[in-house]
Design a protein around this motif. Sequence first.
Motif, mmCIF file in Angstrom:
data_model
loop_
_atom_site.group_PDB
_atom_site.id
_atom_site.type_symbol
_atom_site.label_atom_id
_atom_site.label_comp_id
_atom_site.label_asym_id
_atom_site.label_seq_id
_atom_site.Cartn_x
_atom_site.Cartn_y
_atom_site.Cartn_z
ATOM 1 N N PHE A 149 7.201 -0.506 -5.139
ATOM 2 C CA PHE A 149 8.002 -0.171 -6.319
ATOM 3 C C PHE A 149 7.922 1.321 -6.649
ATOM 4 C CE2 PHE A 149 7.393 -4.736 -7.114
ATOM 5 C CZ PHE A 149 8.694 -5.086 -7.430
ATOM 6 N N GLY A 150 8.985 1.797 -7.264
ATOM 7 C CA GLY A 150 9.005 3.118 -7.887
ATOM 8 C C GLY A 150 8.442 4.236 -7.034
ATOM 9 N N ALA B 131 -1.445 0.176 -7.484
ATOM 10 C CA ALA B 131 -0.823 1.204 -8.324
ATOM 11 C C ALA B 131 -1.603 2.502 -8.129
ATOM 12 C CB ALA B 131 -0.853 0.779 -9.791
ATOM 13 N N ALA C 231 2.491 -0.794 -6.144
ATOM 14 C CA ALA C 231 3.351 -1.050 -7.307
ATOM 15 C C ALA C 231 3.754 0.240 -8.008
ATOM 16 C CB ALA C 231 2.645 -1.975 -8.283
ATOM 17 N N GLU D 220 -6.313 -5.441 -6.944
ATOM 18 C CA GLU D 220 -6.256 -6.130 -8.243
ATOM 19 C C GLU D 220 -5.236 -5.483 -9.168
ATOM 20 O OE1 GLU D 220 -8.617 -4.192 -7.144
ATOM 21 O OE2 GLU D 220 -8.853 -2.671 -8.702
ATOM 22 N N LYS D 221 -4.854 -4.231 -8.862
ATOM 23 C CA LYS D 221 -3.805 -3.526 -9.625
ATOM 24 C C LYS D 221 -2.576 -3.307 -8.743
ATOM 25 C CE LYS D 221 -6.293 -2.984 -13.373
ATOM 26 N NZ LYS D 221 -6.014 -3.841 -14.540
ATOM 27 N N ARG D 222 -2.442 -4.125 -7.729
ATOM 28 C CA ARG D 222 -1.314 -4.062 -6.791
ATOM 29 C C ARG D 222 -1.156 -2.655 -6.198
ATOM 30 N NH1 ARG D 222 -2.834 -8.267 -7.838
ATOM 31 N NH2 ARG D 222 -1.661 -10.093 -8.602
ATOM 32 N N TRP E 77 12.241 0.068 -16.966
ATOM 33 C CA TRP E 77 11.278 0.676 -17.887
ATOM 34 C C TRP E 77 11.969 1.680 -18.820
ATOM 35 C CZ3 TRP E 77 5.981 -0.277 -17.828
ATOM 36 C CH2 TRP E 77 5.447 -0.876 -16.678
ATOM 37 N N SER F 67 12.395 0.032 -9.834
ATOM 38 C CA SER F 67 12.303 -0.687 -11.112
ATOM 39 C C SER F 67 12.378 0.242 -12.324
ATOM 40 C CB SER F 67 10.982 -1.462 -11.152
ATOM 41 O OG SER F 67 9.899 -0.565 -10.943
ATOM 42 N N GLU F 68 12.440 1.540 -12.075
ATOM 43 C CA GLU F 68 12.366 2.503 -13.195
ATOM 44 C C GLU F 68 13.337 2.179 -14.320
ATOM 45 O OE1 GLU F 68 12.243 3.276 -10.011
ATOM 46 O OE2 GLU F 68 10.858 4.952 -9.637
ATOM 47 N N PHE G 40 4.652 -5.815 -2.201
ATOM 48 C CA PHE G 40 5.375 -5.106 -3.258
ATOM 49 C C PHE G 40 5.436 -3.595 -2.991
ATOM 50 C CE2 PHE G 40 3.457 -8.713 -5.761
ATOM 51 C CZ PHE G 40 4.652 -9.383 -5.999
ATOM 52 N N GLN H 154 3.395 4.334 -9.426
ATOM 53 C CA GLN H 154 2.397 5.072 -10.200
ATOM 54 C C GLN H 154 1.727 4.117 -11.187
ATOM 55 O OE1 GLN H 154 1.531 7.883 -9.259
ATOM 56 N NE2 GLN H 154 3.207 9.287 -8.856
ATOM 57 N N ASP H 155 0.426 4.366 -11.426
ATOM 58 C CA ASP H 155 -0.312 3.532 -12.375
ATOM 59 C C ASP H 155 0.145 3.879 -13.801
ATOM 60 O OD1 ASP H 155 -2.433 2.668 -14.226
ATOM 61 O OD2 ASP H 155 -3.449 2.043 -12.376
ATOM 62 N N ILE H 156 0.764 2.907 -14.437
ATOM 63 C CA ILE H 156 1.351 3.137 -15.757
ATOM 64 C C ILE H 156 0.281 3.560 -16.771
ATOM 65 C CG2 ILE H 156 2.630 2.040 -17.660
ATOM 66 C CD1 ILE H 156 4.241 2.401 -15.036
ATOM 67 N N LYS H 157 -0.890 2.993 -16.618
ATOM 68 C CA LYS H 157 -1.961 3.309 -17.565
ATOM 69 C C LYS H 157 -2.652 4.623 -17.200
ATOM 70 C CE LYS H 157 -6.171 1.170 -19.396
ATOM 71 N NZ LYS H 157 -7.093 0.036 -19.141
ATOM 72 N N ILE I 156 13.289 4.370 -17.759
ATOM 73 C CA ILE I 156 13.059 5.715 -17.234
ATOM 74 C C ILE I 156 13.906 5.870 -15.972
ATOM 75 C CG2 ILE I 156 10.739 5.934 -18.211
ATOM 76 C CD1 ILE I 156 9.589 5.321 -15.424
HETATM 77 N N1 COA Z 1 0.599 0.365 -13.140
HETATM 78 C C1 COA Z 1 -0.515 -0.115 -13.712
HETATM 79 N N2 COA Z 1 -0.951 -1.375 -13.530
HETATM 80 C C2 COA Z 1 -0.214 -2.171 -12.733
HETATM 81 C C3 COA Z 1 0.952 -1.732 -12.102
HETATM 82 C C4 COA Z 1 1.350 -0.389 -12.323
HETATM 83 N N3 COA Z 1 2.435 0.154 -11.728
HETATM 84 N N4 COA Z 1 1.454 -2.762 -11.383
HETATM 85 C C5 COA Z 1 0.624 -3.788 -11.559
HETATM 86 N N5 COA Z 1 -0.389 -3.453 -12.390
HETATM 87 C C6 COA Z 1 -1.511 -4.258 -12.843
HETATM 88 C C7 COA Z 1 -1.104 -5.265 -13.909
HETATM 89 O O1 COA Z 1 -1.076 -4.658 -15.182
HETATM 90 C C8 COA Z 1 -2.189 -6.296 -13.761
HETATM 91 O O2 COA Z 1 -3.341 -5.812 -14.398
HETATM 92 P P1 COA Z 1 -4.330 -6.802 -15.227
HETATM 93 O O3 COA Z 1 -4.889 -7.723 -14.185
HETATM 94 O O4 COA Z 1 -5.327 -5.891 -15.822
HETATM 95 O O5 COA Z 1 -3.451 -7.511 -16.211
HETATM 96 C C9 COA Z 1 -2.459 -6.291 -12.263
HETATM 97 O O6 COA Z 1 -1.979 -5.055 -11.760
HETATM 98 C C10 COA Z 1 -1.738 -7.385 -11.517
HETATM 99 O O7 COA Z 1 -0.377 -7.318 -11.865
HETATM 100 P P2 COA Z 1 0.501 -8.627 -12.132
HETATM 101 O O8 COA Z 1 1.744 -8.183 -12.808
HETATM 102 O O9 COA Z 1 -0.314 -9.674 -12.808
HETATM 103 O O10 COA Z 1 0.758 -9.088 -10.613
HETATM 104 P P3 COA Z 1 1.973 -9.909 -9.991
HETATM 105 O O11 COA Z 1 1.584 -10.143 -8.583
HETATM 106 O O12 COA Z 1 2.313 -11.086 -10.834
HETATM 107 O O13 COA Z 1 3.236 -8.919 -10.046
HETATM 108 C C11 COA Z 1 4.315 -6.794 -9.699
HETATM 109 C C12 COA Z 1 3.220 -7.774 -9.235
HETATM 110 C C13 COA Z 1 4.166 -5.568 -8.802
HETATM 111 C C14 COA Z 1 5.711 -7.426 -9.506
HETATM 112 C C15 COA Z 1 4.127 -6.429 -11.203
HETATM 113 O O14 COA Z 1 2.765 -6.098 -11.435
HETATM 114 C C16 COA Z 1 4.969 -5.261 -11.649
HETATM 115 O O15 COA Z 1 6.145 -5.443 -11.929
HETATM 116 N N6 COA Z 1 4.370 -4.043 -11.678
HETATM 117 C C17 COA Z 1 5.089 -2.860 -12.084
HETATM 118 C C18 COA Z 1 5.874 -2.315 -10.894
HETATM 119 C C19 COA Z 1 6.712 -1.125 -11.296
HETATM 120 O O16 COA Z 1 7.702 -1.255 -11.995
HETATM 121 N N7 COA Z 1 6.340 0.055 -10.785
HETATM 122 C C20 COA Z 1 7.075 1.275 -11.010
HETATM 123 C C21 COA Z 1 6.480 2.036 -12.114
HETATM 124 S S1 COA Z 1 7.541 3.384 -12.571
#
Ligand code: COA
Length: 279
Positions: A116-117, A31, A67, A27-29, A144, A140-141, A114, A69-72, A146
């Motif tokens: 990422f990062g 992260a 996806a 649900e958080k991909r 952001w 993708s940094e 997916f 590291q978990d941003i939050k 970063i």
């Molecule tokens: N950290 C924290 N939460 C993340 C996350 C991350 N890296 N990537 C995804 N999530 C969370 C979203 O906030 C969302 O949470 P919510 O349901 O509480 O709103 C949930 O995961 C689903 O993400 P969503 O964006 O709706 O899914 P999507 O399938 O449309 O898109 C991604 C998927 C991966 C393209 C998109 O979530 C994204 O760009 N994530 C960030 C990736 C990134 O840049 N990572 C490097 C960090 S340095």
Amino acid sequence: MNTPTAFTNIKLQREDGVTFVVLNRPEKRNAMSPELHREMCEALDELETEDETKVVVLTGAGEAFSAGQDIKLYFRSTEEDARGRARARRDSHHWRWEKLSKYAKPTIAMVNGFCFGGAFTPLCACDFAIAADDATFGLSEVNWAILPGGIVSWNVAQVMSFRDAMYYACTGETFDGKQAAAMKLVNFSVPRAELRDATVKFARMLMKKNPAALRYTKECIRAVRNMDVQQAADYLNAKSDALRYRDPEKGRAEATRQFLDEKSFKPGLGEYKRKKQVP
Ligand code: COA
């Protein structure tokens, strides 16, 4: 051993020697949170010495490999918590690089979606990588504001070509599994529906090899990259001698016997017939 149900952020699936370590926050991909890092440290430590696991496959539940590291939970929640940040950093680095890049057993990153990062670090740390054709990779940094931190910049500078690493890190453009295979960030890609079977088939091929020889070989391929030719020659001679004594199957002697005396196999075309399976 921690049973699979004891983990909440990852899950383990054992399949006749192949153990899938699944990042399990779909649900958080997937992260990577501090708790996920802690669980990964524990799981990889245990799997490295358990007999049941011969090959480790790292993958993600649902639509994502990870996806990043978990941003939050990894970044924002630890902003004011120096101890928590230090612990998360330590665990994150331990499993994603220290553990995986020196793992005693073969490791395969199965990139199902997916990536990422921060997910590039375990991707690059695994010995092998197989992707779904339609997986989405991204540094993708820069988007952001970063930089690819942890050791991601170092990872991609090592595994990708200079031009590809620079291009994708500076643009943040995504690329798919087929492109990742073309640039050799992964070994190959297959349609998503075939990903698991293709990975298991590859893992089973590895499992037929002499485990000690495979372990020493992967250690050597990594180690010699940072040596000059004389250091490499000395190191490889020493490792070859060590392997002779450290291989409980005495594979070299058996393979020589099968080739020269029994004439039962051709080493250029396949592995010798192992008498006993050992971890
Ligand atoms: N950290 C924290 N939460 C993340 C996350 C991350 N890296 N990537 C995804 N999530 C969370 C979203 O906030 C969302 O949470 P919510 O349901 O509480 O709103 C949930 O995961 C689903 O993400 P969503 O964006 O709706 O899914 P999507 O399938 O449309 O898109 C991604 C998927 C991966 C393209 C998109 O979530 C994204 O760009 N994530 C960030 C990736 C990134 O840049 N990572 C490097 C960090 S340095």
